[in-house]
Structures are given as C-alpha cells and as structure tokens.
Design a protein around this motif. Structure first.
Motif, PDB file in Angstrom:
ATOM      1  N   TYR A  34       0.828  -1.213   0.000  1.00 25.51           N
ATOM      2  CA  TYR A  34       0.000   0.000   0.000  1.00 25.51           C
ATOM      3  C   TYR A  34       0.860   1.259   0.000  1.00 25.51           C
ATOM      4  O   TYR A  34       0.646   2.181  -0.801  1.00 25.51           O
ATOM      5  CB  TYR A  34      -0.930  -0.015   1.211  1.00 25.51           C
ATOM      6  CG  TYR A  34      -1.566   1.308   1.527  1.00 25.51           C
ATOM      7  CD1 TYR A  34      -2.688   1.753   0.849  1.00 25.51           C
ATOM      8  CD2 TYR A  34      -1.020   2.139   2.514  1.00 25.51           C
ATOM      9  CE1 TYR A  34      -3.269   2.978   1.134  1.00 25.51           C
ATOM     10  CE2 TYR A  34      -1.595   3.367   2.800  1.00 25.51           C
ATOM     11  CZ  TYR A  34      -2.712   3.777   2.112  1.00 25.51           C
ATOM     12  OH  TYR A  34      -3.272   5.001   2.403  1.00 25.51           O
ATOM     13  N   ALA A  37       2.686   1.795  -3.284  1.00 28.20           N
ATOM     14  CA  ALA A  37       1.765   2.218  -4.341  1.00 28.20           C
ATOM     15  C   ALA A  37       1.362   3.679  -4.172  1.00 28.20           C
ATOM     16  O   ALA A  37       1.269   4.430  -5.153  1.00 28.20           O
ATOM     17  CB  ALA A  37       0.525   1.323  -4.346  1.00 28.20           C
ATOM     18  N   GLN A  38       1.116   4.092  -2.934  1.00 29.08           N
ATOM     19  CA  GLN A  38       0.773   5.480  -2.672  1.00 29.08           C
ATOM     20  C   GLN A  38       1.923   6.410  -3.049  1.00 29.08           C
ATOM     21  O   GLN A  38       1.712   7.485  -3.620  1.00 29.08           O
ATOM     22  CB  GLN A  38       0.402   5.662  -1.197  1.00 29.08           C
ATOM     23  CG  GLN A  38      -0.899   5.004  -0.782  1.00 29.08           C
ATOM     24  CD  GLN A  38      -2.121   5.747  -1.282  1.00 29.08           C
ATOM     25  OE1 GLN A  38      -2.220   6.971  -1.157  1.00 29.08           O
ATOM     26  NE2 GLN A  38      -3.056   5.018  -1.859  1.00 29.08           N
ATOM     27  N   LYS A  40       4.160   5.849  -5.338  1.00 28.33           N
ATOM     28  CA  LYS A  40       4.198   5.881  -6.805  1.00 28.33           C
ATOM     29  C   LYS A  40       3.188   6.866  -7.358  1.00 28.33           C
ATOM     30  O   LYS A  40       3.449   7.568  -8.345  1.00 28.33           O
ATOM     31  CB  LYS A  40       3.951   4.481  -7.357  1.00 28.33           C
ATOM     32  CG  LYS A  40       4.127   4.370  -8.856  1.00 28.33           C
ATOM     33  CD  LYS A  40       3.976   2.933  -9.324  1.00 28.33           C
ATOM     34  CE  LYS A  40       4.179   2.821 -10.830  1.00 28.33           C
ATOM     35  NZ  LYS A  40       4.013   1.413 -11.297  1.00 28.33           N
ATOM     36  N   ASP A  41       2.003   6.945  -6.733  1.00 25.30           N
ATOM     37  CA  ASP A  41       0.980   7.889  -7.180  1.00 25.30           C
ATOM     38  C   ASP A  41       1.467   9.332  -7.071  1.00 25.30           C
ATOM     39  O   ASP A  41       0.985  10.210  -7.800  1.00 25.30           O
ATOM     40  CB  ASP A  41      -0.300   7.717  -6.357  1.00 25.30           C
ATOM     41  CG  ASP A  41      -1.067   6.453  -6.726  1.00 25.30           C
ATOM     42  OD1 ASP A  41      -0.773   5.867  -7.792  1.00 25.30           O
ATOM     43  OD2 ASP A  41      -1.951   6.050  -5.945  1.00 25.30           O
ATOM     44  N   TYR A  42       2.396   9.570  -6.163  1.00 24.41           N
ATOM     45  CA  TYR A  42       2.976  10.905  -6.001  1.00 24.41           C
ATOM     46  C   TYR A  42       4.285  11.054  -6.779  1.00 24.41           C
ATOM     47  O   TYR A  42       5.004  12.042  -6.600  1.00 24.41           O
ATOM     48  CB  TYR A  42       3.204  11.213  -4.524  1.00 24.41           C
ATOM     49  CG  TYR A  42       1.954  11.646  -3.794  1.00 24.41           C
ATOM     50  CD1 TYR A  42       1.526  12.972  -3.833  1.00 24.41           C
ATOM     51  CD2 TYR A  42       1.190  10.734  -3.068  1.00 24.41           C
ATOM     52  CE1 TYR A  42       0.383  13.384  -3.161  1.00 24.41           C
ATOM     53  CE2 TYR A  42       0.041  11.132  -2.393  1.00 24.41           C
ATOM     54  CZ  TYR A  42      -0.360  12.459  -2.450  1.00 24.41           C
ATOM     55  OH  TYR A  42      -1.502  12.859  -1.790  1.00 24.41           O
ATOM     56  N   GLY A  43       4.599  10.062  -7.611  1.00 28.50           N
ATOM     57  CA  GLY A  43       5.792  10.140  -8.440  1.00 28.50           C
ATOM     58  C   GLY A  43       7.078   9.849  -7.701  1.00 28.50           C
ATOM     59  O   GLY A  43       8.160  10.268  -8.123  1.00 28.50           O
ATOM     60  N   SER A 199      -6.510   6.792   2.485  1.00 31.42           N
ATOM     61  CA  SER A 199      -5.751   7.512   1.462  1.00 31.42           C
ATOM     62  C   SER A 199      -4.651   8.332   2.125  1.00 31.42           C
ATOM     63  O   SER A 199      -4.664   8.556   3.342  1.00 31.42           O
ATOM     64  CB  SER A 199      -6.679   8.438   0.669  1.00 31.42           C
ATOM     65  OG  SER A 199      -7.246   9.419   1.536  1.00 31.42           O
ATOM     66  N   TRP A 210       7.389  13.412   0.090  1.00 35.81           N
ATOM     67  CA  TRP A 210       7.064  12.973  -1.268  1.00 35.81           C
ATOM     68  C   TRP A 210       6.790  14.162  -2.179  1.00 35.81           C
ATOM     69  O   TRP A 210       6.965  14.060  -3.395  1.00 35.81           O
ATOM     70  CB  TRP A 210       5.840  12.058  -1.247  1.00 35.81           C
ATOM     71  CG  TRP A 210       6.094  10.731  -0.588  1.00 35.81           C
ATOM     72  CD1 TRP A 210       7.283  10.250  -0.133  1.00 35.81           C
ATOM     73  CD2 TRP A 210       5.122   9.713  -0.314  1.00 35.81           C
ATOM     74  NE1 TRP A 210       7.121   8.999   0.410  1.00 35.81           N
ATOM     75  CE2 TRP A 210       5.810   8.634   0.310  1.00 35.81           C
ATOM     76  CE3 TRP A 210       3.753   9.605  -0.537  1.00 35.81           C
ATOM     77  CZ2 TRP A 210       5.157   7.483   0.710  1.00 35.81           C
ATOM     78  CZ3 TRP A 210       3.103   8.452  -0.144  1.00 35.81           C
ATOM     79  CH2 TRP A 210       3.797   7.402   0.476  1.00 35.81           C
TER      80      TRP A 210
END
Length: 226
Positions: A34, A37-38, A40-43, A199, A210
C-alpha cells in the motif's frame, strides 16, 4: 529503500507461534504494498524491505519479565528494554549497510490487545525508531489489529503526523482534514475487510517528503515541516 526489522516479544502472558508470526508478516506485506503504491501515485519510488522469510536476519526475538498491556503502566519499562535490544540484538548500522538502505526501523510485535504506537525521533530521543504493534485492537476485544493501523504506524517513522482530533494539531486543522480528507490514513484507521481503504492526502505526502509543497501548509503554517 528502507528496512523494517521484526522483533517478536514473549511476555509472561503471551508469545507468538510460527503461524502467528507469519500472520503478522502478511499484514505488514499488505501495508508495504500500500505505502509503495501510494508513493508511486505521487511520483516517488519507495521500497520497504521486511520479508523475514526471504531474509531471516530481519527477524529477531526477545523476552520480558513484565506484562505488556493497556491495563498496566508498561511504557517506561518497555522503553528501557527497547534501549537494551537496540544495543544487544538489533544491529542497525550493519543491517542498513548490508541492504544498502537509506533508513531503518523496528516493528516490535506484542501478542496482546493494545494501542499500537510509534516512537519517533524528535531531536532528543534515540534516532533508532521503533513501532510497538499489538496483535489485537484494544478498543474492540477479539478483533485483530488491521493492516491500516500498521500502515499508519509505519508512516509515522518516515515523517507522517497524526491528523485526528486532540493529537498534534489544533482543531482548526483536524476539522479541515475531517471535511476534506475523511479517509486520510493519519486521520482514521477504520477498515472493513482485509483491504486498506485509507488515502494519503497531500498533507501527509508533504510530511513524508514525497512532495515539496501543499496548499494546506499556506492555510495552516503549523503544518510546515520542522
């Protein structure tokens, strides 16, 4: 790249079987997936190394001669034990070097109901950060602690702050979070089933490093990273 050491504690009233240790590992795996992945969503690229079945040196065991639960005042005694374990059992620098890690923390598992918490370096205490992770939720007898709760504590050692009422920030901030980011994992660890539903808002992403800016830090300067 960060290493999470697992330390399973035997107390006068509780211990872990091998299967129970693996149950804890499976929950940490979900938490790690988790968090990665989170990120990664923020680059951002984040890697957590924790699997003690693949890397046996990431699992340790220890004993205490006193009870660890919320019915007694155990915190000071446990702090003393943790300091000894850090010196005698947990070879932080060697493990960091071996895995080429940027950071390291220890998950101290206790097979009791309790309120899980993190001991985070604040500039004065030990830089060797730890999490005390209970197997059951103190507030709901018989209910196992959730992957969301473990994710919440892991995020603490990497810079995340509690965003719920009466924790670290004023009601103005926590009311805003409740309205704007009601599923923020640093605000609530509620979980239905086995999936992590929380989230990571821009506030927590900023605290984790991040992202370098968030609208909220201009609205609420108390959120600015120290």
């Amino acid at each position: 790249r960060n290493v999470l050491l697992s330390l399973f504690v035997t107390t006068p009233e509780s211990s872990f079987t091998n299967e129970e240790q693996l149950q804890m590992l499976r929950k940490i795996e979900k938490a790690a997936i988790y968090i990665e992945a989170q990120a990664k969503d923020y680059g951002v690229s984040a890697e957590l190394i924790y699997d003690f079945t693949a890397y046996p040196d990431l699992k340790k065991e220890a004993e205490t001669d006193f009870v660890i639960n919320e019915e007694v005042d155990f915190v000071d005694r446990l702090d003393e034990e943790i300091a000894l374990w850090q010196e005698e059992i947990l070879a932080y620098e060697e493990v960091k070097a071996q895995y080429g890690a940027d950071g390291i923390a220890t998950m101290i598992f206790v097979n009791n109901p309790g309120i899980s918490y993190a001991i985070v370096y604040d500039g004065t205490d030990s830089q060797k950060e730890t999490m005390i992770l209970f197997s059951e939720d103190y507030y709901t007898p018989g209910k196992k602690e959730t992957e969301t709760a473990y994710s919440h504590e892991i995020l603490h050692v990497f810079g995340a702050h509690d965003l719920y009422e009466d924790a670290e920030f004023t009601g103005e901030v926590t009311d805003y979070v409740a309205l704007t980011y009601p599923r923020e994992i640093m605000y609530t660890v509620t979980q239905n089933g086995e999936q992590i539903e929380g989230s990571i808002s821009p506030i927590t992403a900023y605290h984790l490093g991040w992202i370098e800016d968030a609208d909220e830090i201009h609205k609420f300067p108390q959120l600015i990273r120290e």
